[in-house]
Design an enzyme around this catalytic site. Sequence first.
Site, short mmCIF file in Angstrom:
data_model
loop_
_atom_site.label_atom_id
_atom_site.label_comp_id
_atom_site.label_asym_id
_atom_site.label_seq_id
_atom_site.Cartn_x
_atom_site.Cartn_y
_atom_site.Cartn_z
N GLY A 255 0.87 -1.08 -0.13
CA GLY A 255 -0.04 -0.05 -0.16
C GLY A 255 0.85 1.10 -0.04
N ASN A 256 0.33 2.36 0.18
CA ASN A 256 0.94 3.47 0.34
C ASN A 256 0.17 4.50 1.32
OD1 ASN A 256 -0.90 5.32 -1.11
ND2 ASN A 256 -0.63 4.04 -2.76
N ARG A 257 0.89 5.61 1.40
CA ARG A 257 0.45 6.63 2.78
C ARG A 257 -0.65 7.51 2.24
NH1 ARG A 257 5.19 9.45 4.64
NH2 ARG A 257 3.78 10.31 5.66
#
Length: 400
Positions: free
Chosen positions: A208-210
């Site tokens: 995932g990413n932020r």
Amino acid sequence: MLANKTIVLGVTGSIAAYKAADIASKLAQAGAKVEVVMTESATKFITPLTLRSITSRPVVTDMFESTTEFSIEHVALAEAADVLVIAPATANIIAKVAAGIADDMLSCTVLATKAPIIVAPAMESNMFQNPITQENLVKLKARDFTIVEPGYGRLASGKVGLGRIAEVERIIGTIKQVLGRSKDLAGKRIVVTAGGTQEPIDPVRHLGNRSSGKMGYAIAEAARDRGAAVSLITAPVSLPEPVGIDVVPVKTAAGMKEAVDKVAAQADVLIMAAAVADYQPKTVAESKIKKETTSLTLELVRTPDILAEIKGNFLRVGFAAESEDIVANARQKLERKQLNLIVANDITDPTGGFGSDTNKVTLIDRDGKVESLPLITKREVADKILDKVVGLLNKGARVL
Ligand code: C5P
């Protein structure tokens, strides 16, 4: 902007009630017709006479209990209002409104009006931070109320904390912003993507990413407020579902592509604010990967570039999260993905970007016009982007 507008100013019983005089005075000086409605407890902090003198209008209170006048008055004010502002707003009025209770002039007016409503809370920090108050505020936001968040400062108790009414200028600015919300996107279909995609590794893990999704959600809500029919294609986020928007939940880049291809076909504008993963695991393990080896290599393959690949007759707005040569890199992206507008943000700048409610961006269009905006709220950024979109639509700019 304020001239000739009818602003109903609700004043409730807080030590900050005296600030209502300043707000009323500034609004009246700017040419607005200010109709003050005071709760009975507000009259203990500031007299109706003060507000009547400032606004040159009769002030409505609950002190004279004439039921016929009561009902006529609240309906008349509710209908006349261009905007209703409760400043200061106590925990009590916030709770009442969130519960739909109408047992005094102010709460009746709130329930009866179709005008936009702004609430500027002012109370002791424990009351403000109490989950009950916070839940009530979430409810109001979900109903399109605009909350002017209180700040830190000295409170009535002498303690310093969160709950001090926002600065008068901020409240007036919010009134202007809400009044200025034009319906310039009426009849337009806008597709917005938001959040960070999640690419599964096995049944329990993903890459995932932020991205918090806040920027995309702010754009979707701003477009809705400006009259557009909005579809929001969203990767998983922890934000409340916006009201009045068609929300399409997706998880992966491939899932987002499928949804965008389908929904954008009828769109006038596509705004890709989502942080789409660039790579996904080549294969997804069928069962949970066990920690049997000291190291593990994942093979990743490229995801589809949704924005670069999509075909159709709509304006395209992309985002570029950059850490160096912001403008040059964003320009290249604008060319490569054939965009009408790109929103570049500097991810090394700690004041804006991921997770925060503010952002500092540069807007670059195809004519080479570069507009660097200061650090402002994501909602303000959203409206700036939409101002550009409206300009492009009016110019007849289309698919490139
Ligand atoms: O190439 P880069 O990822 O920096 O481009 C960012 C822009 O492209 C964003 O608007 C993003 O939503 C979009 N994008 C996309 N599909 C991808 C990667 C990014 O549509 N696979």
